[in-house]
Write a protein that holds these residues in place. Structure first.
Motif, PDB file in Angstrom:
ATOM      1  N   ALA A 219       0.868  -1.183   0.000  1.00  0.00           N
ATOM      2  CA  ALA A 219       0.000   0.000   0.000  1.00  0.00           C
ATOM      3  C   ALA A 219       0.897   1.222   0.000  1.00  0.00           C
ATOM      4  CB  ALA A 219      -0.899   0.016   1.228  1.00  0.00           C
ATOM      5  N   CYS A 220       0.360   2.352  -0.477  1.00  0.00           N
ATOM      6  CA  CYS A 220       1.198   3.549  -0.540  1.00  0.00           C
ATOM      7  C   CYS A 220       0.760   4.616   0.453  1.00  0.00           C
ATOM      8  CB  CYS A 220       1.230   4.101  -1.957  1.00  0.00           C
ATOM      9  SG  CYS A 220      -0.398   4.598  -2.506  1.00  0.00           S
ATOM     10  N   SER A 221      -0.288   4.341   1.236  1.00  0.00           N
ATOM     11  CA  SER A 221      -0.648   5.276   2.308  1.00  0.00           C
ATOM     12  C   SER A 221      -0.746   4.475   3.600  1.00  0.00           C
ATOM     13  CB  SER A 221      -1.985   5.955   2.018  1.00  0.00           C
ATOM     14  OG  SER A 221      -3.046   5.040   2.229  1.00  0.00           O
ATOM     15  N   ASP A 222      -0.461   5.149   4.718  1.00  0.00           N
ATOM     16  CA  ASP A 222      -0.527   4.449   6.007  1.00  0.00           C
ATOM     17  C   ASP A 222      -1.928   3.923   6.266  1.00  0.00           C
ATOM     18  OD1 ASP A 222       2.138   4.658   6.907  1.00  0.00           O
ATOM     19  OD2 ASP A 222       1.825   6.781   7.338  1.00  0.00           O
ATOM     20  N   GLU A 223      -2.899   4.726   5.851  1.00  0.00           N
ATOM     21  CA  GLU A 223      -4.295   4.347   6.110  1.00  0.00           C
ATOM     22  C   GLU A 223      -4.632   3.013   5.436  1.00  0.00           C
ATOM     23  OE1 GLU A 223      -6.836   7.330   4.601  1.00  0.00           O
ATOM     24  OE2 GLU A 223      -8.628   6.439   5.521  1.00  0.00           O
ATOM     25  N   LYS A 224      -4.297   2.928   4.143  1.00  0.00           N
ATOM     26  CA  LYS A 224      -4.588   1.700   3.398  1.00  0.00           C
ATOM     27  C   LYS A 224      -3.752   0.533   3.920  1.00  0.00           C
ATOM     28  CE  LYS A 224      -6.566   2.394  -0.996  1.00  0.00           C
ATOM     29  NZ  LYS A 224      -6.565   2.415  -2.437  1.00  0.00           N
ATOM     30  N   ARG A 225      -2.508   0.843   4.255  1.00  0.00           N
ATOM     31  CA  ARG A 225      -1.615  -0.223   4.707  1.00  0.00           C
ATOM     32  C   ARG A 225      -2.100  -0.815   6.025  1.00  0.00           C
ATOM     33  NH1 ARG A 225       3.915  -0.987   6.657  1.00  0.00           N
ATOM     34  NH2 ARG A 225       4.821  -2.643   5.368  1.00  0.00           N
ATOM     35  N   ARG A 226      -2.645   0.045   6.883  1.00  0.00           N
ATOM     36  CA  ARG A 226      -3.153  -0.450   8.173  1.00  0.00           C
ATOM     37  C   ARG A 226      -4.311  -1.427   7.988  1.00  0.00           C
ATOM     38  NH1 ARG A 226      -1.567   4.841  10.534  1.00  0.00           N
ATOM     39  NH2 ARG A 226      -3.503   5.763   9.792  1.00  0.00           N
ATOM     40  N   GLU A 227      -5.052  -1.268   6.902  1.00  0.00           N
ATOM     41  CA  GLU A 227      -6.163  -2.200   6.647  1.00  0.00           C
ATOM     42  C   GLU A 227      -5.654  -3.593   6.298  1.00  0.00           C
ATOM     43  OE1 GLU A 227      -8.847  -0.780   3.640  1.00  0.00           O
ATOM     44  OE2 GLU A 227      -8.978   1.166   4.676  1.00  0.00           O
ATOM     45  N   MET A 229      -2.180  -4.651   6.855  1.00  0.00           N
ATOM     46  CA  MET A 229      -1.059  -5.124   7.663  1.00  0.00           C
ATOM     47  C   MET A 229      -1.052  -4.446   9.032  1.00  0.00           C
ATOM     48  SD  MET A 229       1.785  -4.778   4.635  1.00  0.00           S
ATOM     49  CE  MET A 229       3.083  -5.735   5.418  1.00  0.00           C
ATOM     50  N   PRO A 230      -1.371  -5.184  10.089  1.00  0.00           N
ATOM     51  CA  PRO A 230      -1.383  -4.592  11.435  1.00  0.00           C
ATOM     52  C   PRO A 230      -0.063  -3.923  11.821  1.00  0.00           C
ATOM     53  CG  PRO A 230      -2.374  -6.775  11.470  1.00  0.00           C
ATOM     54  CD  PRO A 230      -1.848  -6.582  10.090  1.00  0.00           C
ATOM     55  N   VAL A 231       1.051  -4.414  11.273  1.00  0.00           N
ATOM     56  CA  VAL A 231       2.360  -3.832  11.631  1.00  0.00           C
ATOM     57  C   VAL A 231       2.424  -2.344  11.246  1.00  0.00           C
ATOM     58  CG1 VAL A 231       3.534  -4.454   9.466  1.00  0.00           C
ATOM     59  CG2 VAL A 231       4.879  -4.255  11.569  1.00  0.00           C
ATOM     60  N   ALA A 232       1.547  -1.928  10.321  1.00  0.00           N
ATOM     61  CA  ALA A 232       1.519  -0.523   9.896  1.00  0.00           C
ATOM     62  C   ALA A 232       0.998   0.398  11.001  1.00  0.00           C
ATOM     63  CB  ALA A 232       0.660  -0.374   8.636  1.00  0.00           C
ATOM     64  N   ASN A 233       0.362  -0.187  12.022  1.00  0.00           N
ATOM     65  CA  ASN A 233      -0.042   0.637  13.168  1.00  0.00           C
ATOM     66  C   ASN A 233       1.172   1.037  14.002  1.00  0.00           C
ATOM     67  OD1 ASN A 233      -2.986   0.642  12.957  1.00  0.00           O
ATOM     68  ND2 ASN A 233      -2.760  -1.582  13.213  1.00  0.00           N
ATOM     69  N   LYS A 234       2.212   0.292  13.856  1.00  0.00           N
ATOM     70  CA  LYS A 234       3.399   0.533  14.672  1.00  0.00           C
ATOM     71  C   LYS A 234       4.418   1.408  13.945  1.00  0.00           C
ATOM     72  CE  LYS A 234       5.771  -1.898  18.197  1.00  0.00           C
ATOM     73  NZ  LYS A 234       6.216  -3.192  18.691  1.00  0.00           N
ATOM     74  N   TYR A 235       4.608   1.164  12.650  1.00  0.00           N
ATOM     75  CA  TYR A 235       5.610   1.914  11.889  1.00  0.00           C
ATOM     76  C   TYR A 235       4.964   2.553  10.671  1.00  0.00           C
ATOM     77  CZ  TYR A 235       8.451  -1.119  14.790  1.00  0.00           C
ATOM     78  OH  TYR A 235       8.974  -1.794  15.858  1.00  0.00           O
ATOM     79  N   SER A 236       5.250   3.828  10.472  1.00  0.00           N
ATOM     80  CA  SER A 236       4.670   4.525   9.327  1.00  0.00           C
ATOM     81  C   SER A 236       5.514   4.278   8.081  1.00  0.00           C
ATOM     82  CB  SER A 236       4.617   6.034   9.616  1.00  0.00           C
ATOM     83  OG  SER A 236       5.947   6.535   9.643  1.00  0.00           O
ATOM     84  N   VAL A 265      -8.661  -3.036  -3.946  1.00  0.00           N
ATOM     85  CA  VAL A 265      -8.162  -2.592  -2.637  1.00  0.00           C
ATOM     86  C   VAL A 265      -6.958  -1.659  -2.773  1.00  0.00           C
ATOM     87  CG1 VAL A 265      -7.152  -3.353  -0.439  1.00  0.00           C
ATOM     88  CG2 VAL A 265      -9.062  -4.629  -1.439  1.00  0.00           C
ATOM     89  N   ASN A 266      -5.977  -2.072  -3.586  1.00  0.00           N
ATOM     90  CA  ASN A 266      -4.740  -1.272  -3.679  1.00  0.00           C
ATOM     91  C   ASN A 266      -4.210  -1.197  -5.104  1.00  0.00           C
ATOM     92  OD1 ASN A 266      -3.813  -3.828  -4.146  1.00  0.00           O
ATOM     93  ND2 ASN A 266      -2.357  -3.891  -2.446  1.00  0.00           N
ATOM     94  N   ASP A 267      -5.118  -1.365  -6.093  1.00  0.00           N
ATOM     95  CA  ASP A 267      -4.635  -1.538  -7.467  1.00  0.00           C
ATOM     96  C   ASP A 267      -5.113  -0.470  -8.450  1.00  0.00           C
ATOM     97  OD1 ASP A 267      -7.291  -2.330  -7.549  1.00  0.00           O
ATOM     98  OD2 ASP A 267      -6.915  -4.128  -8.759  1.00  0.00           O
ATOM     99  N   ASN A 268      -5.551   0.690  -7.949  1.00  0.00           N
ATOM    100  CA  ASN A 268      -5.999   1.683  -8.937  1.00  0.00           C
ATOM    101  C   ASN A 268      -4.887   2.661  -9.320  1.00  0.00           C
ATOM    102  OD1 ASN A 268      -5.953   3.860  -7.131  1.00  0.00           O
ATOM    103  ND2 ASN A 268      -8.063   3.447  -6.440  1.00  0.00           N
ATOM    104  N   ASP A 269      -5.242   3.583 -10.201  1.00  0.00           N
ATOM    105  CA  ASP A 269      -4.279   4.533 -10.739  1.00  0.00           C
ATOM    106  C   ASP A 269      -3.644   5.407  -9.648  1.00  0.00           C
ATOM    107  OD1 ASP A 269      -3.670   4.606 -13.432  1.00  0.00           O
ATOM    108  OD2 ASP A 269      -4.280   6.733 -13.511  1.00  0.00           O
ATOM    109  N   ASP A 270      -4.471   5.822  -8.703  1.00  0.00           N
ATOM    110  CA  ASP A 270      -3.956   6.662  -7.611  1.00  0.00           C
ATOM    111  C   ASP A 270      -2.964   5.894  -6.741  1.00  0.00           C
ATOM    112  OD1 ASP A 270      -5.421   8.797  -8.415  1.00  0.00           O
ATOM    113  OD2 ASP A 270      -7.067   8.470  -6.985  1.00  0.00           O
ATOM    114  N   LEU A 275       2.473   5.253  -5.023  1.00  0.00           N
ATOM    115  CA  LEU A 275       3.640   4.396  -4.820  1.00  0.00           C
ATOM    116  C   LEU A 275       4.872   5.010  -5.489  1.00  0.00           C
ATOM    117  CD1 LEU A 275       4.733   1.733  -3.715  1.00  0.00           C
ATOM    118  CD2 LEU A 275       4.044   0.618  -5.845  1.00  0.00           C
ATOM    119  N   ALA A 276       4.672   5.519  -6.708  1.00  0.00           N
ATOM    120  CA  ALA A 276       5.788   6.146  -7.432  1.00  0.00           C
ATOM    121  C   ALA A 276       6.323   7.345  -6.647  1.00  0.00           C
ATOM    122  CB  ALA A 276       5.334   6.570  -8.825  1.00  0.00           C
TER     123      ALA A 276
END
Ligand code: SAH
Length: 357
Positions: A219-227, A229-236, A265-270, A275-276
């Motif tokens: 994921a390229c945002s913390d918000e999406k990544r937290r959905e 991967m729980p580890v994203a709650n710990k490290y940004s 979930v994480n595969d659109n243009d945005d 990510l880039a």
């Protein structure tokens, strides 16, 4: 009865102290180490040029733990072989053997189960059972070499488990795997994959290794990544990218980022654009993996078009990217799937080691 220790998990220096402690010459350590890690001996008995007295003395406290082939599934599509191994305490782990043009490769597990909780992954569904030792990680490779007759040239730590959650044994494994007295695999051909435990990435950067570090981003945002991967709650993500820059500065090694594409979930243009931006200016390579659907989880693979569009978008933004060849799709390809299926279908127990669990 006091349990014996696994000789395969003992580094050379320690073996030397054990052998000299038994009032034997140092070169015996080199012989024994050569048997275990050069010739993949599976018992002290096999060591024909080691004196009987020394073998007997060692066998009071040590043995070579079994990493026993339970079953293998071979892909009819690409020859990938997925192994289920039984450990000396009855736990089951998975490893994968893949043939590539640049050499044969093994994917090893670093833990029995996993406690990271990534939402799309089968390995973590029942949590962590216990850490594997370096000897059990090596045992997976030695078992596969014996079974296939292959000389392994690449190793990826991308099986079940989080290697940086089992830091000391993972590091020991890398040192032993790349030791010239053992398989002597080049560190450049070893990849450690992590979900992003930031302090450990920094620690790893300081080890002066030349292995490849792969980061599971997804994921390229913390918000999406937290959905996902729980580890994203710990490290940004900022902290992860900071640690990656540090890793590159210390080692000069290009980073790999893994990105599993999940439909809708994480595969659109945005997502691709985000990510880039995140990776801009970093010496890296992105590996896109169409998510491998897991029975217990409700995630679907991105469409072919979405995967290609995602790749194109990254390329337009000057990011190195490849789509991971899907190896062994027909053989419970996703991490932890084979083990789960066997445990539930055959009523095999999920053993817990209360010490580590
Ligand atoms: N714990 C480490 C290594 C184990 S998994 C890590 O997180 O990197 C190796 C890779 O496979 C990781 O990128 C992981 O997120 C990914 N993965 C796990 N299950 C998957 C699935 N069902 N489909 C696609 N990728 C998956």
């Amino acid at each position: 009865m006091e349990e014996k220790a696994d000789l395969r998990a003992i580094e050379y220096g320690e073996l030397e102290s054990i052998v000299t402690g038994l009032l034997e010459k140092k070169f015996r350590a080199s012989q024994i180490y050569g048997w275990i890690h050069g010739k993949q001996a599976e018992s002290l008995d096999a060591m024909t040029n080691v004196p009987g007295g020394l073998k007997e003395a060692l066998s009071k406290d040590y043995e070579i733990f079994t990493v026993k082939k339970d079953r293998v599934q071979e892909s009819a599509l690409d020859g990938t072989r997925k192994y289920l191994f039984e450990l000396h305490d009855g736990n089951l782990i998975e490893s994968v053997f893949m043939r590539y043009e640049h050499g044969d490769s093994v994917c090893v597990s670093t833990q029995v189960g996993c406690r990271m909780g990534c939402k799309f992954c089968a390995s973590t569904i029942d949590g962590l059972v216990r850490n594997l030792t370096a000897g059990e990680m090596l045992g997976q490779i030695y078992g596969i070499m014996k079974d296939t007759g292959s000389r392994i040239s690449n190793v990826v730590m991308m099986g079940s488990g989080e290697p940086l959650d089992n830091y000391d044994e993972s590091l020991k494994f890398i040192r032993m795997l790349t030791d010239e007295r053992g398989l002597n695999i080049s560190q450049r051909n070893v990849t450690l994959s992590t979900c992003g435990i930031v302090p450990r990435i920094r620690e790893l950067a300081d080890e002066e290794l030349t292995i490849t570090l792969a980061i599971s981003l997804h994921a390229c945002s913390d918000e999406k990544r937290r959905e996902l991967m729980p580890v994203a709650n710990k490290y940004s993500l900022d902290e992860i990218i900071g640690a990656c820059r540090y890793y590159f500065d210390r080692t000069g090694r290009r980073l790999t980022f893994e990105y599993s594409l999940v439909n809708g979930v994480n595969d659109n243009d945005d997502d691709a654009r985000g990510l880039a931006m995140l990776l801009r200016g970093l010496n890296c390579h992105v590996n896109l993996i169409p998510v491998n659907p897991v029975r217990e989880r409700n995630y679907a693979q991105s469409t072919k078009q979405a995967v290609l569009a995602f790749k194109n978008k990254l390329e337009k933004n000057h990011i190195n990217v490849t789509i991971r060849r899907e190896m062994g799709r027909d053989i419970d390809g996703a991490c932890g799937q084979l083990r789960r299926r066997v445990i539930s279908a055959e009523g095999r127990i999920l053993r817990k080691d209360t010490k580590d669990a």
